[in-house]
Design a protein around this motif. Structure first.
Motif, PDB file in Angstrom:
ATOM      1  N   TYR A 205       1.471   6.945   7.621  1.00 49.19           N
ATOM      2  CA  TYR A 205       0.100   6.159   8.127  1.00 49.19           C
ATOM      3  C   TYR A 205      -0.611   7.556   9.074  1.00 49.19           C
ATOM      4  O   TYR A 205      -0.305   8.643   9.201  1.00 49.19           O
ATOM      5  CB  TYR A 205       0.889   5.674   9.267  1.00 49.19           C
ATOM      6  N   CYS A 206      -1.885   6.879   9.045  1.00 42.97           N
ATOM      7  CA  CYS A 206      -2.574   7.707  10.149  1.00 42.97           C
ATOM      8  C   CYS A 206      -4.019   7.477  11.119  1.00 42.97           C
ATOM      9  O   CYS A 206      -3.716   6.163  10.889  1.00 42.97           O
ATOM     10  CB  CYS A 206      -4.484   7.641   8.550  1.00 42.97           C
TER      11      CYS A 206
ATOM     12  N   MET B 234       0.599   8.501  -2.772  1.00 39.09           N
ATOM     13  CA  MET B 234       1.322   7.818  -1.558  1.00 39.09           C
ATOM     14  C   MET B 234       1.426   6.597  -1.186  1.00 39.09           C
ATOM     15  O   MET B 234       0.223   5.855  -1.964  1.00 39.09           O
ATOM     16  CB  MET B 234       0.677   8.797  -0.356  1.00 39.09           C
ATOM     17  N   ASN B 235       1.923   5.727  -0.351  1.00 42.92           N
ATOM     18  CA  ASN B 235       1.493   4.330   0.297  1.00 42.92           C
ATOM     19  C   ASN B 235       0.942   4.432   0.460  1.00 42.92           C
ATOM     20  O   ASN B 235       1.525   4.995   2.328  1.00 42.92           O
ATOM     21  CB  ASN B 235       2.983   3.684   0.376  1.00 42.92           C
ATOM     22  N   PHE B 236      -0.483   4.416   0.891  1.00 42.43           N
ATOM     23  CA  PHE B 236      -1.024   4.352   2.183  1.00 42.43           C
ATOM     24  C   PHE B 236      -1.755   3.020   3.099  1.00 42.43           C
ATOM     25  O   PHE B 236      -1.510   2.430   2.866  1.00 42.43           O
ATOM     26  CB  PHE B 236      -2.205   4.901   2.183  1.00 42.43           C
ATOM     27  N   THR B 237      -0.597   3.768   3.757  1.00 39.90           N
ATOM     28  CA  THR B 237      -0.563   2.406   5.652  1.00 39.90           C
ATOM     29  C   THR B 237      -1.271   1.791   6.074  1.00 39.90           C
ATOM     30  O   THR B 237      -0.836   0.742   7.545  1.00 39.90           O
ATOM     31  CB  THR B 237       1.763   2.089   5.439  1.00 39.90           C
ATOM     32  N   GLY B 238      -2.571   2.141   6.643  1.00 44.68           N
ATOM     33  CA  GLY B 238      -3.425   1.470   6.780  1.00 44.68           C
ATOM     34  C   GLY B 238      -4.064   3.209   8.007  1.00 44.68           C
ATOM     35  O   GLY B 238      -3.719   4.141   7.958  1.00 44.68           O
ATOM     36  N   TYR B 239      -4.513   2.923   8.698  1.00 45.25           N
ATOM     37  CA  TYR B 239      -5.340   3.709   9.739  1.00 45.25           C
ATOM     38  C   TYR B 239      -5.528   2.933  10.938  1.00 45.25           C
ATOM     39  O   TYR B 239      -6.698   1.618  10.850  1.00 45.25           O
ATOM     40  CB  TYR B 239      -6.755   4.988   8.914  1.00 45.25           C
ATOM     41  N   ILE B 240      -5.430   3.996  12.010  1.00 44.06           N
ATOM     42  CA  ILE B 240      -6.052   3.632  13.294  1.00 44.06           C
ATOM     43  C   ILE B 240      -6.868   4.336  14.222  1.00 44.06           C
ATOM     44  O   ILE B 240      -6.058   6.192  14.360  1.00 44.06           O
ATOM     45  CB  ILE B 240      -5.090   2.058  14.326  1.00 44.06           C
TER      46      ILE B 240
ATOM     47  N   THR C 200       0.622  -3.123   8.117  1.00 40.71           N
ATOM     48  CA  THR C 200      -0.196  -1.710   7.892  1.00 40.71           C
ATOM     49  C   THR C 200      -1.039  -1.666   8.952  1.00 40.71           C
ATOM     50  O   THR C 200      -0.998  -2.476   9.892  1.00 40.71           O
ATOM     51  CB  THR C 200      -0.968  -2.555   6.807  1.00 40.71           C
ATOM     52  N   LEU C 201      -1.583  -0.338   9.887  1.00 41.47           N
ATOM     53  CA  LEU C 201      -2.277  -0.081  10.728  1.00 41.47           C
ATOM     54  C   LEU C 201      -3.976  -0.474  10.398  1.00 41.47           C
ATOM     55  O   LEU C 201      -3.869  -0.254   9.591  1.00 41.47           O
ATOM     56  CB  LEU C 201      -2.330   1.122  11.202  1.00 41.47           C
ATOM     57  N   CYS C 202      -4.281  -1.282  11.140  1.00 42.41           N
ATOM     58  CA  CYS C 202      -5.974  -2.146  10.794  1.00 42.41           C
ATOM     59  C   CYS C 202      -6.308  -1.221  12.168  1.00 42.41           C
ATOM     60  O   CYS C 202      -7.169  -1.372  12.894  1.00 42.41           O
ATOM     61  CB  CYS C 202      -6.480  -3.388  10.894  1.00 42.41           C
TER      62      CYS C 202
ATOM     63  N   ALA D 121       5.106  -0.601  17.707  1.00 43.61           N
ATOM     64  CA  ALA D 121       5.849  -1.853  16.378  1.00 43.61           C
ATOM     65  C   ALA D 121       5.185  -2.246  15.355  1.00 43.61           C
ATOM     66  O   ALA D 121       6.010  -2.933  15.167  1.00 43.61           O
ATOM     67  CB  ALA D 121       5.163  -3.159  17.907  1.00 43.61           C
ATOM     68  N   ALA D 122       3.653  -2.011  15.347  1.00 42.85           N
ATOM     69  CA  ALA D 122       3.866  -1.826  13.790  1.00 42.85           C
ATOM     70  C   ALA D 122       4.127  -0.720  13.079  1.00 42.85           C
ATOM     71  O   ALA D 122       4.317  -1.851  11.865  1.00 42.85           O
ATOM     72  CB  ALA D 122       2.056  -1.441  13.955  1.00 42.85           C
TER      73      ALA D 122
END
Length: 257
Positions: free
Chosen positions: A78-79, A103-109, A152-154, A145-146
């Motif tokens: 996560y980023c 890597m499994n990029f699981t979102g950015y916020i 995924t972070l949006c 929580a996410a």
């Protein structure tokens, strides 16, 4: 494992909060840069990268450090960016980089924190800045929580001309905004050496009891903000604008709970 880079403490505050809530550990990328070490880690939990936005991207030295890093174990990442108003296409550059690393990029916020870029505005009084941190906690709680849910972070922020800002404008920032001759040191310097020890890229040395700047600056402005006498400035653009250092999360929590 939470990997963070910070200049004035914003990203460390976020990283420490996440570590507490997720029962995880933090690793300072500042120390890796300072000691010129490669980033080699192994984590059973997902990797969480926390870093500031410099000209609509993660700092180039951090992108390079992550690109060459050996991130063993868990392949989810996560980023999270600490930022002012927006972050351009930082997410797209990070997604491409981590995808290339399998890597499994699981979102950015992005998380809006106190803007510490002295060229743009005056810094708030310490009490006001500390109070404003309370507004960040609800968003950090949602991020926690996410991550716990494996969601995924949006990205939420939007930037006009995002592609241009994260490419040409970012390149211009890195090439033209961090020249060594821009710095000046006032007579009120007390030769404490905090600027030397705090510079993440070893751009500063002490000569004749005064800091001297090389050509490796990345524009984090940590030297300005951490100077106890505000003796360091960039031209006249940063004079009389105050300074900002984010309090440690553990200290802030004690005072505000």
């Amino acid at each position: 494992m939470i990997l963070y880079f910070t200049g004035t403490g914003n990203s460390k505050f976020v990283a420490d909060y996440l570590a507490e809530q997720l029962e995880d550990i933090t690793v300072s990328m500042n120390k890796m840069l300072k000691s010129n070490e490669n980033l080699i880690c192994e984590s059973e939990k997902p990797y969480i990268v926390v870093a500031p936005i410099y000209a609509w991207r993660f700092p180039r030295v951090i992108e390079e450090l992550l690109k060459n890093a050996e991130l063993k174990g868990n392949k989810t990442v996560y980023c999270i960016a600490t930022m002012g108003e927006n972050s351009g296409n930082a997410d797209k550059y990070l997604k491409r980089m981590f995808t290339d690393k399998a890597m499994n990029f699981t979102g950015y916020i992005g998380v809006e924190m106190q803007n510490n870029y002295l060229f743009m505005e005056k810094m708030p009084k310490p009490k006001d800045a500390e109070k404003n941190l309370g507004k960040v906690i609800p968003k950090l709680s949602k991020i926690v929580a996410a991550i716990k849910a494996g969601d995924t972070l949006c990205k939420e922020d939007k930037t006009p001309f995002a592609a241009l800002m994260s490419s040409a404008v970012n390149a211009g920032f890195n090439k033209f905004m961090v020249k060594k001759q821009s710095f000046n040191v006032g007579a009120n310097c007390i030769s404490c050496g905090k600027c030397v020890s705090g510079c993440p890229v070893n751009n500063i040395s002490m000569q004749d009891k005064k800091p001297v700047f090389s050509n490796k600056c990345i524009g984090c402005l940590a030297c300005l903000h951490h100077c106890p006498k505000q003796a360091i400035n960039v031209r006249k653009d940063t004079q009389d604008k105050g300074r900002y250092v984010c309090p440690e999360y553990k200290h802030w929590k004690v005072k505000n709970n």
